[in-house]
Design a protein around this motif. Structure first.
Motif, PDB file in Angstrom:
ATOM      1  N   SER A  12       0.846  -1.183   0.000  1.00 48.16           N
ATOM      2  CA  SER A  12       0.000   0.000   0.000  1.00 48.16           C
ATOM      3  C   SER A  12       0.880   1.230   0.000  1.00 48.16           C
ATOM      4  O   SER A  12       2.074   1.163   0.277  1.00 48.16           O
ATOM      5  N   THR A  15       1.291   6.389   4.192  1.00 52.17           N
ATOM      6  CA  THR A  15       0.127   7.070   4.765  1.00 52.17           C
ATOM      7  C   THR A  15       0.542   8.196   5.695  1.00 52.17           C
ATOM      8  O   THR A  15       1.712   8.344   6.058  1.00 52.17           O
ATOM      9  N   ASP A  18       2.355   6.889   8.660  1.00 56.73           N
ATOM     10  CA  ASP A  18       3.786   6.649   8.452  1.00 56.73           C
ATOM     11  C   ASP A  18       4.580   7.930   8.645  1.00 56.73           C
ATOM     12  O   ASP A  18       5.661   7.930   9.254  1.00 56.73           O
ATOM     13  N   GLU A  27      -0.988  12.320  13.816  1.00 55.31           N
ATOM     14  CA  GLU A  27      -1.513  12.361  12.459  1.00 55.31           C
ATOM     15  C   GLU A  27      -2.249  13.672  12.198  1.00 55.31           C
ATOM     16  O   GLU A  27      -2.211  14.194  11.079  1.00 55.31           O
ATOM     17  N   TYR A  57       5.966  10.426   1.076  1.00 51.21           N
ATOM     18  CA  TYR A  57       4.515  10.577   1.155  1.00 51.21           C
ATOM     19  C   TYR A  57       4.008  11.562   0.114  1.00 51.21           C
ATOM     20  O   TYR A  57       4.607  12.609  -0.117  1.00 51.21           O
ATOM     21  N   ASN A  60      -3.177  12.577  -0.907  1.00 50.97           N
ATOM     22  CA  ASN A  60      -4.205  11.995  -1.769  1.00 50.97           C
ATOM     23  C   ASN A  60      -5.260  13.052  -2.094  1.00 50.97           C
ATOM     24  O   ASN A  60      -6.095  13.385  -1.258  1.00 50.97           O
ATOM     25  N   ARG A 127      -3.507   9.665  -7.248  1.00 52.63           N
ATOM     26  CA  ARG A 127      -3.535   8.205  -7.149  1.00 52.63           C
ATOM     27  C   ARG A 127      -3.801   7.539  -8.501  1.00 52.63           C
ATOM     28  O   ARG A 127      -4.812   6.847  -8.687  1.00 52.63           O
TER      29      ARG A 127
END
Length: 340
Positions: A12, A15, A18, A27, A57, A60, A127
């Motif tokens: 994946s 994110t 991460d 976050e 990173y 999105n 994406r």
């Protein structure tokens, strides 16, 4: 090639979590930095931005339930559209992608690796189903973003090095060596070179292959002129004129591509330099226009449309759960014209 190029495909994409772990923050803090929303201390912002660059990173842009809308897009980053080389690649790529219901979204970088990095970041933010870029040399941040994205990544036009994921192309070093062998077998020993800006790393590989092949038989380039800007017919004409003024005894000139070689041919016509009796010329790419000269240009033909088509087919194969070969060598063909 350094280990950071070696890629184990992630399950994946990287994110926010991460990034948060890498930066040692929450976050929510990472989200505020990414979205430029709310007050953030400068030192915290710097820490988060450093972590983003380190882990690769990419935000999105399709978050909020729309991620599937981007699944039919393929990001394509090309260095130039100034001649038919990359349009040919794009034609093959879009035809193959279209057959599988995918669409290409494109950016052009003018051979600028910083611009390529920024374009890759912008495209990955949507994406896409895959990312297609030219060459194997990129900024470290570009490589990390591509590796961390989890999408299929295909590097075009070059196979000399460790690909991020998949590579489709040819050996430019081998093409340069083939040019050297062609000229030497035709009796040419005082060989020069005309090229264009240092940003075209594949042209630099061809020149290196040319020089290495000459060195094996105790020859060397007798002179070289490299224009700082992009390739063009006018640049090739002026560069050859300058080179011959400096090295009038040359009996052959290798050009970085057919655009430059066409300009060289036009200079020879205007200046009364007999080709190939007095001076041999050889180009690269196999453009249709090069074959339309009164004496068709001797050149190296590349499988540009096929490279694009194979890249598109690899994208579709991955979507079917198949695994394409990591490297596809499409080769090249030295086309004997009337200029050597």
């Amino acid at each position: 090639m350094s280990d950071h190029r070696r890629r184990a495909r992630p399950s994946s994409a990287v994110t926010l979590a991460d990034v948060a772990r890498a930066a040692g923050v929450s976050e929510i803090t990472v989200s505020r930095v990414v979205r430029a929303h709310g007050p953030i201390a400068p030192e915290t912002r710097a820490k988060v931005e450093a972590a983003i660059a380190r882990v690769g990173y990419v935000p999105n842009r399709l978050a909020g339930g729309l991620a599937s809308a981007g699944s039919d897009l393929v990001g394509v980053v090309l260095p130039s559209l100034s001649n038919s080389v990359f349009p040919d690649v794009l034609r093959g790529l879009t035809a193959a992608l279209g057959a599988g219901g995918l669409r290409a979204v494109m950016a052009v970088t003018d051979y600028d690796l910083d611009a390529e990095r920024d374009a890759v970041a912008a495209l990955l933010a949507w994406r896409p189903a895959a990312l297609v870029v030219a060459g194997l040399e990129h900024r470290p941040e570009t490589i990390e973003m591509a590796k961390a994205s989890g999408v299929t990544v295909i590097e075009l036009m070059d196979i000399e090095g460790q690909p991020i994921d998949l590579a489709v192309g040819m050996s430019h070093t081998a093409a340069g060596a083939a040019m050297a062998r062609r000229l030497v077998t035709r009796g040419r020993t005082r060989i020069g070179y005309v090229g264009h800006g240092a940003r075209d790393l594949r042209a630099a590989k061809r020149r290196a292959g040319l020089e290495a092949a000459l060195a094996k038989i105790d020859l060397r380039l007798e002179g070289a002129t490299v224009v700082p800007g992009p390739s063009s017919v006018a640049a090739g004409r002026d560069a050859l004129a300058a080179l011959l003024a400096e090295r009038p005894t040359l009996d052959a000139v290798v050009f970085s591509n057919d655009d430059m070689a066409l300009g060289g041919a036009f200079h020879c016509m205007a200046a009364g330099v007999p080709v190939p009796e007095r001076l041999a010329l050889i180009g690269f790419n196999g453009l249709d226009l090069a074959a339309a000269l009164p004496r068709p240009l001797t050149t190296v033909r590349t499988a540009r449309e096929r490279i694009g088509r194979i890249a598109g087919e690899h994208v579709l194969a991955r979507r079917r759960g198949e695994e394409p070969p990591p490297v596809t060598d499409t080769g090249f063909e030295l086309v004997a014209g009337g200029t050597d």
